[in-house]
Design an enzyme around this catalytic site. Structure first.
Site, PDB file in Angstrom:
ATOM      1  N   ASP A  30       0.845  -1.204   0.000  1.00 47.22           N
ATOM      2  CA  ASP A  30       0.000   0.000   0.000  1.00 47.22           C
ATOM      3  C   ASP A  30       0.871   1.241   0.000  1.00 47.22           C
ATOM      4  O   ASP A  30       1.720   1.423   0.871  1.00 47.22           O
ATOM      5  CB  ASP A  30      -0.889  -0.002   1.253  1.00 47.22           C
ATOM      6  CG  ASP A  30      -1.771   1.230   1.351  1.00 47.22           C
ATOM      7  OD1 ASP A  30      -2.961   1.127   1.016  1.00 47.22           O
ATOM      8  OD2 ASP A  30      -1.257   2.292   1.754  1.00 47.22           O
ATOM      9  N   TYR A  88       2.621  10.134  -0.315  1.00 49.60           N
ATOM     10  CA  TYR A  88       3.785   9.657   0.418  1.00 49.60           C
ATOM     11  C   TYR A  88       5.097  10.035  -0.276  1.00 49.60           C
ATOM     12  O   TYR A  88       6.164   9.987   0.342  1.00 49.60           O
ATOM     13  CB  TYR A  88       3.755   8.132   0.574  1.00 49.60           C
ATOM     14  CG  TYR A  88       2.564   7.569   1.297  1.00 49.60           C
ATOM     15  CD1 TYR A  88       1.677   8.378   2.015  1.00 49.60           C
ATOM     16  CD2 TYR A  88       2.308   6.201   1.265  1.00 49.60           C
ATOM     17  CE1 TYR A  88       0.588   7.839   2.668  1.00 49.60           C
ATOM     18  CE2 TYR A  88       1.214   5.653   1.923  1.00 49.60           C
ATOM     19  CZ  TYR A  88       0.354   6.480   2.615  1.00 49.60           C
ATOM     20  OH  TYR A  88      -0.735   5.944   3.260  1.00 49.60           O
ATOM     21  N   LYS A 104      -3.212   5.826  -4.020  1.00 52.52           N
ATOM     22  CA  LYS A 104      -4.299   6.740  -3.682  1.00 52.52           C
ATOM     23  C   LYS A 104      -4.182   8.041  -4.472  1.00 52.52           C
ATOM     24  O   LYS A 104      -3.066   8.472  -4.806  1.00 52.52           O
ATOM     25  CB  LYS A 104      -4.284   7.045  -2.176  1.00 52.52           C
ATOM     26  CG  LYS A 104      -4.235   5.788  -1.305  1.00 52.52           C
ATOM     27  CD  LYS A 104      -4.085   6.114   0.168  1.00 52.52           C
ATOM     28  CE  LYS A 104      -3.770   4.851   0.963  1.00 52.52           C
ATOM     29  NZ  LYS A 104      -2.354   4.443   0.836  1.00 52.52           N
TER      30      LYS A 104
END
Length: 294
Positions: free
Chosen positions: A48, A53, A82
């Site tokens: 993930d 990030y 995401k």
């Protein structure tokens, strides 16, 4: 309950997802690459990440190397990323997602989530995710950090139901309202920060339970998640901990201990939407995310 590192859950669109995976929040690109390689070495099948990030490139590098080293194929791994808050909106999501695929060195992801529900934008973002799904560039789509109200707003306009709501979840932060709503609507809950950012590991009550099973507190929490039916993605940048976090399949928590841990909820969030920068501020969304320099 018989679990293994290969155990999966079946999402509401029929796609099977590993119940245990590894997250890479707050790890730079070189660290993310190494962590992903270690994870694949120790049997993990789910990774993930997120554009926010700043380490999608590292994850892509780690997957390419790790798959080759372990004789695996891309379809053997379940990859989640995401949508960055600053990319939200219909056209912007579609345009920027192509860059995410390039950094991840893949032509599809297994799960694409809206990272945060940016007010004024997240419904259009969801429509973009539906197009990405129909185009075959994501095998499943869902949301992250969505309250019950915002989940309801998505379901009102969705032609494709979210498969997951990824939320902060650990023994001190359980959000039973979200858990219940998701269960009622056939949406899985996925735990980010299952170890409470490390803060939960010092809880004396959990230490006592861990000693009874001759396990670490982290292993007790991960096992508790699995037995509750929660998908969980503990994060680590250390090989020994990555391996230890996967060694949770040779014991089972008793019903009494499951109930005991579930009684620890303090709604103790480290970060939540109500106080997040993006709340009610869609025009303040940044247009870029800093990529880690190594």
């Amino acid at each position: 309950m018989n679990f293994s590192i290969d155990s999966t859950v079946t999402l509401n669109n029929g796609v099977k997802m590993p119940q245990l995976g590894m997250g890479v929040w707050k790890i730079n690109n070189s660290g993310a690459s190494q962590s992903v390689q270690w994870a694949l070495k120790h049997g993990y099948k789910a990774i993930d990440t997120a554009k926010q990030y700043g380490n999608e490139a590292g994850v892509g590098d780690g997957l390419t190397k790790g798959l080759a080293d372990n004789g695996m194929k891309r379809e053997d791994i379940f990859l989640t990323t995401k949508v960055f808050n600053g990319d939200q909106g219909y056209e912007s999501t579609l345009e920027n997602f192509e860059g995410q695929l390039k950094r991840l060195q893949t032509d599809y992801v297994d799960l694409l989530l809206i990272h945060w529900p940016v007010d004024g934008l997240y419904l259009d973002t969801w429509r973009a995710l539906e197009k990405i799904y129909r185009d075959g560039k994501a095998r499943a789509i869902g949301v992250s950090n969505f309250s019950v109200t915002r989940l309801q707003n998505i379901l009102k306009i969705a032609s494709i139901k979210p498969v997951i709501d990824q939320v902060e979840f650990n023994p001190l932060c359980q959000d039973e309202d979200i858990i219940s709503y998701c269960e009622e609507n056939n949406i899985y809950v996925e735990a980010w920060s299952p170890l409470g950012g490390g803060t939960v590991l010092g809880d004396e009550r959990l230490k006592k339970i861990a000693a009874k099973y001759n396990k670490s507190v982290a292993q007790i929490i991960i096992r508790w998640d699995l037995q509750r039916g929660i998908i969980t993605i503990p994060k680590s940048a250390h090989e020994a901990r990555i391996q230890q976090n996967s060694e949770v399949f040779d014991f089972e928590l008793s019903e009494d201990d499951m109930t005991e841990i579930s009684s620890y909820d303090e709604a103790k969030r480290s970060l939540w939407y109500g106080g997040f920068y993006w709340h009610g501020n869609p025009t303040g969304a940044k247009s870029a995310v800093q990529q880690w320099d190594d």
